[in-house]
Design an enzyme around this catalytic site. Sequence first.
Site, PDB file in Angstrom:
ATOM      1  CD  GLU A 100      -3.049  -0.690  -0.036  1.00  0.00           C
ATOM      2  OE1 GLU A 100      -3.356   0.489  -0.292  1.00  0.00           O
ATOM      3  OE2 GLU A 100      -3.497  -1.653  -0.681  1.00  0.00           O
ATOM      4  CG  ASP A 117      -6.378   5.806  -0.812  1.00  0.00           C
ATOM      5  OD1 ASP A 117      -7.509   6.094  -0.381  1.00  0.00           O
ATOM      6  OD2 ASP A 117      -6.191   4.968  -1.712  1.00  0.00           O
TER       7      ASP A 117
END
Length: 195
Positions: A100, A117
């Site tokens: 991620e 994000d």
Amino acid sequence: MQDTHLSCLSPTKWSSVSSTDSTEKSASGAGTRNLPFQFCLRQALRMKAVGILTLIGCLVTGAESKIYTRCKLAKIFSRAGLDNYWGFSLGNWICMAYYESGYNTTAQTVLDDGSIDYGIFQINSFAWCRRGKLKENNYCHVACSALITDDLTDAIICARKIVKETQGMNYWQGWKKHCEGRDLSEWKKGCEVVS
């Protein structure tokens, strides 16, 4: 056309100097412009201040960004009780964080819908944190800026909530693509964490 430029000739004035005979011009008064020394000083200080502020900005940004090592994260995650949280081994958490964010605490990704994000777990601003005055759900009851600090407490609490409320780690595409259903024991190998 004459080539004219400004130069600081003395502490008391600026003078416009031409490529033609400056003595002749000065005598007639044409092409010479006297400006106060304070103007010269202000301009020099402004240029210096911009350079200093730019340097400080670079240093502060560099100081705030932290990229953890795999084993350091393994220890932090283990102490935070992530090992086997909702049935997901420590390897799942380490693998997911790697794919991620690359273990970067300040990672931010702007998505096509305008949401962002944030942090080591790439937690989305629309659903899970508060970015501003936009109508965000903020299910984790946390400012998005708290998810991009070296202190991972808020990020871990929010990630636990995501796993619990979404029934697993399917929220993270990096986990689904690279970690799901694989032997993840290597992710904590050599990290001296209690299993």
